[in-house]
Design a protein around this motif. Structure first.
Motif, PDB file in Angstrom:
ATOM      1  N   ILE A 184       0.610  -1.106  -0.366  1.00  0.00           N
ATOM      2  CA  ILE A 184      -0.429   0.098   0.229  1.00  0.00           C
ATOM      3  C   ILE A 184       0.749   1.401   0.313  1.00  0.00           C
ATOM      4  O   ILE A 184       0.453   2.467  -0.597  1.00  0.00           O
ATOM      5  N   ALA A 185       2.113   1.439   0.840  1.00  0.00           N
ATOM      6  CA  ALA A 185       2.731   2.161   0.902  1.00  0.00           C
ATOM      7  C   ALA A 185       3.793   2.659  -0.363  1.00  0.00           C
ATOM      8  O   ALA A 185       3.678   3.349  -1.247  1.00  0.00           O
ATOM      9  N   VAL A 186       3.528   1.486  -1.193  1.00  0.00           N
ATOM     10  CA  VAL A 186       4.808   1.869  -2.451  1.00  0.00           C
ATOM     11  C   VAL A 186       3.324   2.313  -3.494  1.00  0.00           C
ATOM     12  O   VAL A 186       3.200   3.484  -4.477  1.00  0.00           O
ATOM     13  N   LEU A 187       2.619   1.804  -3.937  1.00  0.00           N
ATOM     14  CA  LEU A 187       1.661   2.323  -4.199  1.00  0.00           C
ATOM     15  C   LEU A 187       1.140   3.477  -4.347  1.00  0.00           C
ATOM     16  O   LEU A 187       1.011   4.557  -5.144  1.00  0.00           O
ATOM     17  N   ILE A 188       1.085   4.113  -2.453  1.00  0.00           N
ATOM     18  CA  ILE A 188       0.674   5.511  -2.672  1.00  0.00           C
ATOM     19  C   ILE A 188       1.736   6.229  -2.949  1.00  0.00           C
ATOM     20  O   ILE A 188       2.007   7.568  -3.217  1.00  0.00           O
ATOM     21  N   ILE A 189       2.543   5.805  -2.087  1.00  0.00           N
ATOM     22  CA  ILE A 189       3.738   7.304  -2.866  1.00  0.00           C
ATOM     23  C   ILE A 189       4.555   7.225  -3.831  1.00  0.00           C
ATOM     24  O   ILE A 189       4.916   8.768  -3.920  1.00  0.00           O
ATOM     25  N   SER A 190       4.183   6.622  -4.819  1.00  0.00           N
ATOM     26  CA  SER A 190       4.609   6.716  -5.918  1.00  0.00           C
ATOM     27  C   SER A 190       3.596   7.099  -6.950  1.00  0.00           C
ATOM     28  O   SER A 190       3.636   6.332  -8.736  1.00  0.00           O
ATOM     29  N   CYS A 191       2.704   7.520  -6.374  1.00  0.00           N
ATOM     30  CA  CYS A 191       2.009   8.247  -7.436  1.00  0.00           C
ATOM     31  C   CYS A 191       2.060   9.002  -8.674  1.00  0.00           C
ATOM     32  O   CYS A 191       2.780   9.371  -7.841  1.00  0.00           O
ATOM     33  N   PRO A 192       1.395   9.287  -9.416  1.00  0.00           N
ATOM     34  CA  PRO A 192       2.453   9.551 -10.359  1.00  0.00           C
ATOM     35  C   PRO A 192       2.110  11.348 -10.864  1.00  0.00           C
ATOM     36  O   PRO A 192       1.458  11.918 -11.907  1.00  0.00           O
ATOM     37  N   CYS A 193       1.331  11.412  -9.895  1.00  0.00           N
ATOM     38  CA  CYS A 193       0.382  12.822 -10.215  1.00  0.00           C
ATOM     39  C   CYS A 193       1.262  13.921 -10.273  1.00  0.00           C
ATOM     40  O   CYS A 193       1.078  15.116 -11.469  1.00  0.00           O
ATOM     41  N   ALA A 194       2.457  14.057  -9.695  1.00  0.00           N
ATOM     42  CA  ALA A 194       3.804  14.589  -9.749  1.00  0.00           C
ATOM     43  C   ALA A 194       4.520  14.828 -10.786  1.00  0.00           C
ATOM     44  O   ALA A 194       4.638  15.967 -11.759  1.00  0.00           O
ATOM     45  N   LEU A 195       4.178  13.761 -11.976  1.00  0.00           N
ATOM     46  CA  LEU A 195       4.739  13.438 -13.229  1.00  0.00           C
ATOM     47  C   LEU A 195       3.653  14.266 -14.347  1.00  0.00           C
ATOM     48  O   LEU A 195       4.246  14.920 -14.980  1.00  0.00           O
ATOM     49  N   ILE A 248      10.679  12.475 -10.942  1.00  0.00           N
ATOM     50  CA  ILE A 248      11.292  11.081 -11.115  1.00  0.00           C
ATOM     51  C   ILE A 248      12.260  11.269  -9.970  1.00  0.00           C
ATOM     52  O   ILE A 248      12.729   9.505  -9.696  1.00  0.00           O
ATOM     53  N   ALA A 249      12.969  12.013  -8.881  1.00  0.00           N
ATOM     54  CA  ALA A 249      14.690  11.271  -8.545  1.00  0.00           C
ATOM     55  C   ALA A 249      12.916  11.382  -7.468  1.00  0.00           C
ATOM     56  O   ALA A 249      13.635  10.254  -6.565  1.00  0.00           O
ATOM     57  N   TYR A 250      12.225  12.277  -6.818  1.00  0.00           N
ATOM     58  CA  TYR A 250      10.931  11.598  -6.366  1.00  0.00           C
ATOM     59  C   TYR A 250      11.080  10.296  -5.682  1.00  0.00           C
ATOM     60  O   TYR A 250      10.815   9.376  -4.586  1.00  0.00           O
ATOM     61  N   ASN A 251      10.296   9.629  -6.277  1.00  0.00           N
ATOM     62  CA  ASN A 251       9.898   8.277  -7.561  1.00  0.00           C
ATOM     63  C   ASN A 251      11.230   7.114  -6.951  1.00  0.00           C
ATOM     64  O   ASN A 251      11.166   6.541  -6.490  1.00  0.00           O
TER      65      ASN A 251
END
Length: 750
Positions: free
Chosen positions: A404-415, A698-701
């Motif tokens: 769940i943490a992976v799904l949330i933290i890597s959401c591509p909103c910023a990209l 990209i760096a954030y993800n």
């Protein structure tokens, strides 16, 4: 959603291109049979580049649709279709079936739709924020007390948190569910699927833990995640609406102007300058060479060659015959024509299509955002599943929490927001500087430009009349100037504008004609006049020919000569200096080589070419491009439009002809030349911001995902990180500013 009012208004928003045979059988003001139509549609609720791609693809899949272009920054779609196979109503229903609201551009319903959208966004964000704050108040004691909390108090806090998160999941998060359903239906999993999967998984896992009385609860994470993401989308939506308001204001200003109304009287036929807004159906309008047709109408002249690329996106010239429909905004490429109006300016086609103009290919950064939105989600799902499977030996609870943490933290909103938000801001920023961006893809090419080709007359300099000479004995000088000014009504170049502005005229001109580069002719009180070069007016003596002298002649011979001069624009030198700091600058002019060279020396331009025909200008553009240069051509006249078509970026300066504007990527509506330099500097800032945004996202993800997999961040921290990364992107975009700023280019500063 579309309404009966919007559908009823649809025919007014169509650009019809009837075949000649059908047009010939139509009445004076009837509607001919259509073989092709174009329309502009407002598409609401798009929140990312993938939405625009989705709408585009769905429209293109409709039978009868020939082309579709969805412009994310302006939230509009331009559609060309065969009305025999598909109607505007069915196209609107197609968009609405995908979950978006749609209406014909210019519809009176837009304000009400926007009001309802704003109301829904405010309530959705407000409810999620309120519930998130209350859940945090309930969750904080659980975190602080840990296992020391009283047994009877813990269930009360947990069930209260569930009750507060239910409105968030049921109401506030509904836009994400609708978007995810749309993406799955179209088999294009994207950002909404990632958001929905993360929130639903976190919510379902928390409910399971609550019922089983084991494991951690993430109700606070879910509510905060939804609230923060809704807030980011709301901010971006408000920015787009502000851009739309500015664009509409610019469109209204651009549509105002004057046209020549043909007036028939007892003394003959004359052309009367009239405000375009005052034209009524039935009025006859004179349209010069290189000028835009001001209102929809029927061709009164025998034949016309029209460029409708401003409206259709196709650069092929269209041949029209007497009685055929011609549309507002089309450029008259042939001899002057007469058009009988069939609509007012407010209801003409151009009013609806003006400034949409994203007919070129999409910007590279927006195309990259499309790819991210399309392919990031499957990769994210695989990563989350892999995390869950790999951590199963550590327990289902641990594996579920980290997935769940992976799904949330890597959401591509910023990209997904990195490029569209910057481009949306760029539209309003350039408009504030007096520059209209017609093609978004030109912005990135302008930022990389390193070669600038400048026209002279009308761009760097203004023509001026020095004096009248060689005046025929007994012929009044003022009468000669009046005749010249009257004849120049038919012409469309800087000198004609200067002559018409400097000398009033009240004479009637018939049989007017303009030969670009040679001169104008017409009949006044039954007498034939010609004004232009010596050979054009019939003076073949070599000693009379001069590039600094034009002649007026009638049936009896020469009437007078007009000696010409020119003056550099006040900010021409500043523009050239700023462009020289950014790359190579050349001057290309149709004027005499010596005069072109003199102006170039004055401005510090090393390379100049005179007597340059439109074809030679275009050839020079191609040579520079073959050398690897990113070429920007800056001009104002009909003879620049050929070079504009081949340049990487074409900029029409203030006062440019309609033909030049139709071919331009950017149009300067503010007087002066410095807006050109400001546009170059601003484009570079926009591209820098976009690159920074992509780099950050990209760096954030890359950094955040390993922490989520390792268990270093829980879903709460992940939700804050995801929304925070999107907020950073938008805050970075806000640095671009929307108002006009003092010119500053790092290259110039050095």
């Amino acid at each position: 959603m579309s309404s009966p009012a919007s559908c009823a208004a649809a025919p007014d928003s169509l650009l019809s291109t009837p075949p000649a045979a059908d047009a010939a059988s139509s009445g004076a003001f009837g509607t001919p049979a259509l073989s092709r139509a174009s329309c502009v549609v407002d598409v609401f609720d798009m929140h990312c580049a993938a939405c625009a791609v989705t709408v585009e693809q769905a429209l293109r899949d409709q039978p009868g649709v020939q082309s579709a272009r969805v412009h994310y920054a302006t939230q509009r779609a331009q559609i060309s279709f065969d009305p025999a196979q598909v109607t505007l109503d069915s196209l609107l229903r197609c968009i609405e079936r995908m979950g978006y609201s749609a209406d014909a551009a210019g519809s009176e319903n837009r304000a009400e739709i926007v009001r309802r959208q704003r109301h829904r966004r405010i309530w959705g964000f407000g409810l999620a924020t309120f519930c998130a704050m209350q859940i945090m108040m309930l969750t904080l004691p659980r975190f602080l007390a840990g296992t020391d909390i009283e047994p009877e108090l813990a269930p009360l806090l947990d069930w209260s948190a569930l009750a507060l998160v239910l409105p968030v999941m049921w109401w506030s998060a509904r836009p994400f569910y609708q978007g995810a359903a749309r993406e799955l239906r179209l088999r294009r999993p994207g950002m909404d699927c990632a958001i929905t999967l993360g929130t639903v998984t976190a919510f379902a896992g928390s409910v399971w833990h609550l019922l089983a009385n084991t494991g951690a609860l993430y109700f606070d994470s879910v509510a905060m995640f939804v609230a923060l993401l809704l807030g980011v989308r709301w901010l971006e939506w408000e920015q787009r609406e502000r851009n739309q308001a500015v664009i509409q204001q610019a469109a209204g200003a651009a549509s105002r102007g004057q046209a020549l109304r043909v007036q028939e009287g007892v003394d003959g036929v004359r052309m009367v300058p009239t405000d375009v807004d005052a034209l009524q159906p039935g009025d006859r309008v004179w349209v010069r060479t290189g000028e835009a047709i001001p209102v929809d109408g029927r061709l009164d002249s025998e034949i016309a060659l029209c460029d409708e690329s401003l409206l259709t996106g196709e650069s092929v010239s269209v041949r029209r015959q007497r009685g055929e429909n011609v549309v507002a905004g089309a450029i008259n490429l042939g001899a002057p024509i007469t058009v009988r109006a069939t609509a007012t300016a407010a209801t003409s086609t151009e009013q609806r299509l003006l400034l949409l103009a994203d007919n070129a290919t999409k910007p590279e950064t927006l195309a990259f955002a499309d790819i991210v939105a399309r392919y990031f989600m499957p990769a994210l799902l695989l990563l989350a599943i892999g995390t869950f499977v790999a951590l199963l030996p550590a327990g289902v609870a641990t594996a579920t929490e980290r997935a769940i943490a992976v799904l949330i933290i890597s959401c591509p909103c910023a990209l997904a927001l990195a490029a569209p938000a910057a481009h949306a801001r760029a539209f309003s920023g350039l408009l504030a500087r007096g520059v209209v961006l017609r093609r978004a893809s030109a912005l990135e090419r302008l930022a990389r430009s390193n070669a600038f080709l400048l026209d002279k007359t009308g761009t760097l300099s203004d023509p001026a009349v020095a004096r009248v000479s060689e005046l025929r004995p007994g012929y009044p000088e003022q009468r000669a100037l009046t005749v010249i000014a009257a004849l120049e009504q038919a012409a469309n170049h800087p000198l004609a504008v200067a002559l018409r502005g400097a000398h009033a005229f009240d004479v009637v001109v018939t049989d007017a004609d303009w030969q670009p580069g040679h001169g104008v002719s017409g009949r006044i009180a039954g007498r034939a006049y010609r004004f232009g070069r010596a050979d054009y007016v019939g003076l073949n003596d070599e000693c009379l020919r001069s590039d600094r002298r034009l002649w007026l002649a009638d049936d009896e011979g020469a009437v007078c000569a007009l000696d010409l001069s020119e003056r550099l624009r006040e900010d021409a030198s500043a523009l050239v200096k700023q462009l020289l700091a950014s790359g190579q600058v050349e001057l290309l002019s149709g004027d005499h080589p010596e005069r072109a060279a003199a102006v170039a020396r004055t401005l510090g331009i090393e390379v100049s070419e005179g007597s340059a025909s439109p074809e030679r200008k275009a050839a020079r553009v191609q040579r520079l491009r073959q050398e690897g240069r990113i070429v920007v051509m800056i001009g104002d006249g009909v003879n620049d439009s050929v070079g504009f078509a081949g340049a990487d970026v074409a900029i029409a300066v203030h006062g440019a002809t309609d033909a030049a504007k139709a071919s331009a990527d950017l149009i300067c509506e503010s007087p002066g030349l410095l807006p050109v330099a400001e546009a170059v500097a601003y484009a570079r800032r926009v591209v820098q911001v976009v690159r920074w945004n992509f780099g950050w996202a990209i760096a954030y993800n890359l950094l955040a995902i390993p922490f989520a997999i390792a268990g270093a961040v829980n879903p709460l921290v992940a939700s804050v990180g995801m929304a925070g990364s999107s907020a950073i992107v938008l805050l970075n975009v806000m640095r671009l500013g929307g108002g006009r700023e003092k010119f500053s280019d790092p290259a110039v500063a050095r």
